[in-house]
Motif scaffolding. Sequence first.
Motif, mmCIF file in Angstrom:
data_model
loop_
_atom_site.group_PDB
_atom_site.id
_atom_site.type_symbol
_atom_site.label_atom_id
_atom_site.label_comp_id
_atom_site.label_asym_id
_atom_site.label_seq_id
_atom_site.Cartn_x
_atom_site.Cartn_y
_atom_site.Cartn_z
ATOM 1 N N ILE A 108 -23.362 24.512 31.410
ATOM 2 C CA ILE A 108 -24.723 24.600 31.928
ATOM 3 C C ILE A 108 -24.860 23.537 33.003
ATOM 4 C CG2 ILE A 108 -27.169 24.431 31.380
ATOM 5 C CD1 ILE A 108 -26.457 25.096 28.505
ATOM 6 N N LYS A 109 -24.933 23.965 34.241
ATOM 7 C CA LYS A 109 -25.012 23.032 35.347
ATOM 8 C C LYS A 109 -26.470 22.745 35.661
ATOM 9 C CE LYS A 109 -20.621 22.771 35.802
ATOM 10 N NZ LYS A 109 -19.923 21.539 35.395
ATOM 11 N N GLY A 110 -26.761 21.536 36.029
ATOM 12 C CA GLY A 110 -28.131 21.188 36.326
ATOM 13 C C GLY A 110 -28.277 19.690 36.439
ATOM 14 N N PRO A 111 -29.453 19.158 36.090
ATOM 15 C CA PRO A 111 -29.708 17.732 36.266
ATOM 16 C C PRO A 111 -28.801 16.842 35.427
ATOM 17 C CG PRO A 111 -31.465 18.792 35.007
ATOM 18 C CD PRO A 111 -30.623 19.879 35.582
ATOM 19 N N GLU A 112 -28.173 17.391 34.378
ATOM 20 C CA GLU A 112 -27.280 16.562 33.568
ATOM 21 C C GLU A 112 -26.050 16.114 34.344
ATOM 22 O OE1 GLU A 112 -25.738 20.735 32.723
ATOM 23 O OE2 GLU A 112 -27.575 19.732 33.378
ATOM 24 N N ASP A 113 -25.816 16.727 35.510
ATOM 25 C CA ASP A 113 -24.703 16.298 36.354
ATOM 26 C C ASP A 113 -25.090 15.134 37.258
ATOM 27 O OD1 ASP A 113 -22.844 18.290 35.483
ATOM 28 O OD2 ASP A 113 -24.013 19.766 36.595
ATOM 29 N N GLU A 114 -26.328 14.716 37.201
ATOM 30 C CA GLU A 114 -26.803 13.626 38.050
ATOM 31 C C GLU A 114 -26.610 12.283 37.342
ATOM 32 O OE1 GLU A 114 -30.863 14.520 38.870
ATOM 33 O OE2 GLU A 114 -30.416 16.508 39.708
ATOM 34 N N PRO A 115 -26.066 11.277 38.041
ATOM 35 C CA PRO A 115 -25.887 9.946 37.431
ATOM 36 C C PRO A 115 -27.192 9.428 36.839
ATOM 37 C CG PRO A 115 -24.751 10.057 39.528
ATOM 38 C CD PRO A 115 -25.549 11.330 39.414
ATOM 39 N N GLY A 116 -27.086 8.903 35.631
ATOM 40 C CA GLY A 116 -28.255 8.361 34.958
ATOM 41 C C GLY A 116 -28.878 9.316 33.967
ATOM 42 N N HIS A 117 -28.659 10.626 34.149
ATOM 43 C CA HIS A 117 -29.159 11.586 33.160
ATOM 44 C C HIS A 117 -28.432 11.327 31.843
ATOM 45 C CE1 HIS A 117 -29.817 15.327 30.965
ATOM 46 N NE2 HIS A 117 -30.831 15.576 31.772
ATOM 47 N N PRO A 118 -29.121 11.370 30.707
ATOM 48 C CA PRO A 118 -28.476 11.048 29.425
ATOM 49 C C PRO A 118 -27.188 11.818 29.157
ATOM 50 C CG PRO A 118 -30.838 11.161 29.127
ATOM 51 C CD PRO A 118 -30.575 11.608 30.535
ATOM 52 N N VAL A 119 -27.159 13.106 29.461
ATOM 53 C CA VAL A 119 -25.945 13.878 29.210
ATOM 54 C C VAL A 119 -24.819 13.426 30.124
ATOM 55 C CG1 VAL A 119 -24.911 16.192 29.277
ATOM 56 C CG2 VAL A 119 -27.179 15.876 28.288
ATOM 57 N N HIS A 120 -25.150 13.135 31.374
ATOM 58 C CA HIS A 120 -24.143 12.601 32.309
ATOM 59 C C HIS A 120 -23.558 11.309 31.753
ATOM 60 C CE1 HIS A 120 -22.610 10.428 35.849
ATOM 61 N NE2 HIS A 120 -22.391 11.620 36.371
ATOM 62 N N THR A 121 -24.414 10.457 31.199
ATOM 63 C CA THR A 121 -23.955 9.177 30.647
ATOM 64 C C THR A 121 -23.087 9.389 29.411
ATOM 65 O OG1 THR A 121 -25.956 8.074 31.471
ATOM 66 C CG2 THR A 121 -24.693 6.940 29.756
ATOM 67 N N PHE A 122 -23.510 10.292 28.528
ATOM 68 C CA PHE A 122 -22.701 10.598 27.346
ATOM 69 C C PHE A 122 -21.302 11.076 27.754
ATOM 70 C CE2 PHE A 122 -26.672 11.084 24.711
ATOM 71 C CZ PHE A 122 -26.283 10.238 23.684
ATOM 72 N N GLU A 123 -21.245 11.964 28.737
ATOM 73 C CA GLU A 123 -19.954 12.505 29.150
ATOM 74 C C GLU A 123 -19.127 11.456 29.886
ATOM 75 O OE1 GLU A 123 -20.796 16.145 31.225
ATOM 76 O OE2 GLU A 123 -21.170 17.235 29.352
ATOM 77 N N LEU A 124 -19.784 10.577 30.631
ATOM 78 C CA LEU A 124 -19.088 9.466 31.277
ATOM 79 C C LEU A 124 -18.435 8.571 30.223
ATOM 80 C CD1 LEU A 124 -18.842 8.371 34.264
ATOM 81 C CD2 LEU A 124 -20.698 6.803 33.672
ATOM 82 N N GLU A 125 -19.165 8.302 29.151
ATOM 83 C CA GLU A 125 -18.614 7.517 28.049
ATOM 84 C C GLU A 125 -17.433 8.241 27.406
ATOM 85 O OE1 GLU A 125 -22.424 5.010 26.326
ATOM 86 O OE2 GLU A 125 -22.207 7.107 25.738
ATOM 87 N N ASN A 126 -17.564 9.557 27.232
ATOM 88 C CA ASN A 126 -16.471 10.311 26.623
ATOM 89 C C ASN A 126 -15.182 10.219 27.436
ATOM 90 O OD1 ASN A 126 -17.791 11.157 24.313
ATOM 91 N ND2 ASN A 126 -18.466 13.102 25.181
ATOM 92 N N ARG A 127 -15.318 10.207 28.756
ATOM 93 C CA ARG A 127 -14.113 10.066 29.591
ATOM 94 C C ARG A 127 -13.470 8.692 29.375
ATOM 95 N NH1 ARG A 127 -16.089 14.317 29.893
ATOM 96 N NH2 ARG A 127 -14.752 14.370 28.057
ATOM 97 N N GLU A 128 -14.299 7.660 29.217
ATOM 98 C CA GLU A 128 -13.760 6.313 28.967
ATOM 99 C C GLU A 128 -13.129 6.236 27.579
ATOM 100 O OE1 GLU A 128 -13.502 3.792 31.173
ATOM 101 O OE2 GLU A 128 -14.246 5.280 32.602
#
Length: 403
Positions: A87-107
């Motif tokens: 599901i593409k949308g605002p979650e792909d924007e830096p700072g959005h909670p889902v973006h942050t969760f996925e950024l953490e998952n990559r780390e």
Amino acid sequence: MSEMINNRELKAIDSAKRKVILKQLFKDLHEGKNPYEVKAHFDALIGNVTIEEISQLQQDEGNLSVDEMKRLYEAHSFFRGEETYSIKGPEDEPGHPVHTFELENREIEKLLQNRLRVHLEQFTLEDSAENINLLLEDCNLLYDIDKHYSRKENLIFPYLEKYGIYGPTTNMWRIDDFIRDGIKLAKKKLADYDGDKNGVIEELQFVLREVNEMIYREENILFPMAMQNFTEDEWVKIARESDEIGYCLTAPSQEWKPARKEIDANAISEGFIKMGTGILSLKQLELIMNHLPVDITFIDQDDVVRYFSHGKERIFARTKAVIGRTVQNCHPPRSVHVVEDLLADFKAGTKDTEDFWIKFRDKYVYIRYFAIRDEDGQYMGTLEFTQNIDPIQAIDGEKRILS
């Protein structure tokens, strides 16, 4: 099982039948039937399982034991096939909670792949002090995942419940706790290493497997489910409250703001409250509560969280998402029975107070619960009172003048 279902019926199979079949397939797998035969039935009868179906199945099977829950998740992973949810949308924007969760998952994935797996292989070959210390460092870093899971449990789950989605709240939280316990046990075995190499290896292999599986569940079930249901305002609130819990291995590079009007988060009524011993404005009352050297949480007679104080240094994480949520769903599943027993005693009038004291991180925490009753003795709710008593225990002698 396939013989029992007419192929023509399958073409027009409704959701109720799918649910029955899916439950039976999971049951077959749990009872030890050949997993590849069960998988073949799954592919023939169900095909792709939807986010909602998995969530509903987890919700319906909420009373499973710990071992059964583990098998359910293993089965889910086995059945998942190649289906992906995007599901593409605002979650792909830096700072959005889902973006942050996925950024953490990559780390987290980098930590697992580039460090923990490598050091575990070295330890398997030689359990030297150096290799033990490397694994300890990795486990200490990985336990930062507690913040990732805490944000999920305290910010995502409450809103899912608002929309009648309860499966992840209980079941995913249990798996989160399995992982936390696995990391802590691995750390203990390494810190007190007594030559039990296989014990360390098994525990860390469990952690590696479960963390990777949880990443899959989050990104292919939980987050898409949340994106389908949550409003933009709810995501804004989640983003703003995330800082209070903290981040895992990384942090958002910027604050997320939707491309619309700003939300006034500072608005507060200027009304006054008249009490038996004085009158305070709402602002004054809030400031008083937030300056108390204790954390306070109040739940009403229906077990719903109505208020918590917001001091500078809370001992246990609280976010505004818990307001309006039942207290049972604010605790890990394995400790809910303690909450239930305590509330039952308060409501029955057999107890008015209950105290606990625990070591928590670098604090010695004194937790007190008080049954709140009106003038007629009617139960009105429960007050939780939490305090770090380390400074009090350190007091010696007397102090009679200003320092």
